[in-house]
Design a protein around this motif. Structure first.
Motif, PDB file in Angstrom:
ATOM      1  N   PHE A  30      40.713 -29.519 -10.321  1.00  0.00           N
ATOM      2  CA  PHE A  30      40.676 -28.295  -9.547  1.00  0.00           C
ATOM      3  C   PHE A  30      40.552 -27.073 -10.436  1.00  0.00           C
ATOM      4  O   PHE A  30      40.986 -27.089 -11.585  1.00  0.00           O
ATOM      5  CB  PHE A  30      41.971 -28.120  -8.730  1.00  0.00           C
ATOM      6  N   VAL A  31      39.985 -26.014  -9.860  1.00  0.00           N
ATOM      7  CA  VAL A  31      40.085 -24.680 -10.432  1.00  0.00           C
ATOM      8  C   VAL A  31      41.109 -23.970  -9.565  1.00  0.00           C
ATOM      9  O   VAL A  31      40.995 -23.976  -8.337  1.00  0.00           O
ATOM     10  CB  VAL A  31      38.738 -23.923 -10.382  1.00  0.00           C
ATOM     11  N   VAL A  44      36.785 -28.677  -8.419  1.00  0.00           N
ATOM     12  CA  VAL A  44      35.956 -28.165  -9.515  1.00  0.00           C
ATOM     13  C   VAL A  44      34.471 -28.454  -9.282  1.00  0.00           C
ATOM     14  O   VAL A  44      33.611 -27.695  -9.722  1.00  0.00           O
ATOM     15  CB  VAL A  44      36.440 -28.721 -10.877  1.00  0.00           C
ATOM     16  N   LEU A  45      34.153 -29.512  -8.540  1.00  0.00           N
ATOM     17  CA  LEU A  45      32.756 -29.850  -8.290  1.00  0.00           C
ATOM     18  C   LEU A  45      32.081 -28.869  -7.340  1.00  0.00           C
ATOM     19  O   LEU A  45      30.856 -28.778  -7.305  1.00  0.00           O
ATOM     20  CB  LEU A  45      32.635 -31.276  -7.745  1.00  0.00           C
ATOM     21  N   SER A  46      32.876 -28.129  -6.554  1.00  0.00           N
ATOM     22  CA  SER A  46      32.319 -27.125  -5.651  1.00  0.00           C
ATOM     23  C   SER A  46      32.107 -25.781  -6.331  1.00  0.00           C
ATOM     24  O   SER A  46      31.361 -24.948  -5.837  1.00  0.00           O
ATOM     25  CB  SER A  46      33.258 -26.908  -4.452  1.00  0.00           C
ATOM     26  N   VAL A  47      32.795 -25.565  -7.452  1.00  0.00           N
ATOM     27  CA  VAL A  47      32.720 -24.282  -8.146  1.00  0.00           C
ATOM     28  C   VAL A  47      31.512 -24.294  -9.081  1.00  0.00           C
ATOM     29  O   VAL A  47      31.445 -25.092 -10.009  1.00  0.00           O
ATOM     30  CB  VAL A  47      34.016 -23.996  -8.927  1.00  0.00           C
ATOM     31  N   ILE A 154      47.865 -24.710  -2.859  1.00  0.00           N
ATOM     32  CA  ILE A 154      47.224 -24.885  -1.564  1.00  0.00           C
ATOM     33  C   ILE A 154      45.777 -25.292  -1.843  1.00  0.00           C
ATOM     34  O   ILE A 154      45.005 -24.518  -2.402  1.00  0.00           O
ATOM     35  CB  ILE A 154      47.281 -23.589  -0.737  1.00  0.00           C
ATOM     36  N   VAL A 155      45.431 -26.532  -1.488  1.00  0.00           N
ATOM     37  CA  VAL A 155      44.086 -27.049  -1.722  1.00  0.00           C
ATOM     38  C   VAL A 155      43.200 -26.613  -0.563  1.00  0.00           C
ATOM     39  O   VAL A 155      43.439 -26.981   0.592  1.00  0.00           O
ATOM     40  CB  VAL A 155      44.096 -28.587  -1.869  1.00  0.00           C
TER      41      VAL A 155
END
Length: 175
Positions: A30-31, A44-47, A154-155
């Motif tokens: 995650f970021v 992180v794959l969406s950022v 919070i994801v």
């Protein structure tokens, strides 16, 4: 992920590049970012990238949470103010404010956050389903809650950031 500039304090934590921790636990990367006093995590794959704040061009008749658009290397990208989206009061931008460019339903969108904190890996078993009752900022956009020591992350579920009607209104206003 492209980080356009060196973000002070941005660190990477967790297991090595294998994607698994001790005992083969599945890890998710995650970021994390801060909005008000809450810490949020985005896959992180969406950022796509993280940028310093730039001038955002306002767009008439855009939904209340759409700050406007930016020109990102020749592409016009809508920018959402997550404070407004989550029903929080606006604050002045600081040197820590960032625009996180993410993929939302196959569309690049900028998200204004107060601060990008870190990149980390978290075992899937440390992520719990979202609470059924909650009124914290962004609760309806939550995919789950991650626990790291005494921190709660919070994801965010990016696909829930925009209702279909809101996405249509944003598309109409920003094209």
């Amino acid at each position: 992920m492209i980080v356009e500039e060196k973000t002070p304090g941005l660190v990477q934590q967790g297991a090595g590049p294998s994607g698994t921790g001790k005992g083969g636990d599945d890890l998710v990367q995650f970021v994390t970012c801060r909005i008000a006093h809450e810490e949020f995590a985005l896959d992180v794959l969406s950022v796509q990238e993280i940028n310093r704040m730039v001038e955002v061009t306002r767009v008439p008749k855009a939904p209340y949470f759409v700050e406007g658009v930016i020109n990102l290397r020749g592409r016009i990208i809508p920018v959402l103010d997550l404070r407004r989206r989550f029903g929080l009061s606006s604050v002045d931008r600081t040197d820590n404010s960032r625009i996180m460019v993410v993929l939302v339903r196959q569309r690049m969108v900028g998200l204004i956050v107060d601060e990008v904190v870190e990149v980390l890996r978290l075992p899937k078993v440390m992520i719990e389903p979202p609470p059924s009752v909650g009124n914290s900022a962004g609760a309806e956009f939550t995919q789950g809650v991650g626990r790291i020591d005494d921190r709660l992350l919070i994801v965010l579920d990016l696909n829930r950031l925009l209702l279909p009607s809101e996405q249509a209104a944003m598309e109409a206003a920003t094209h």
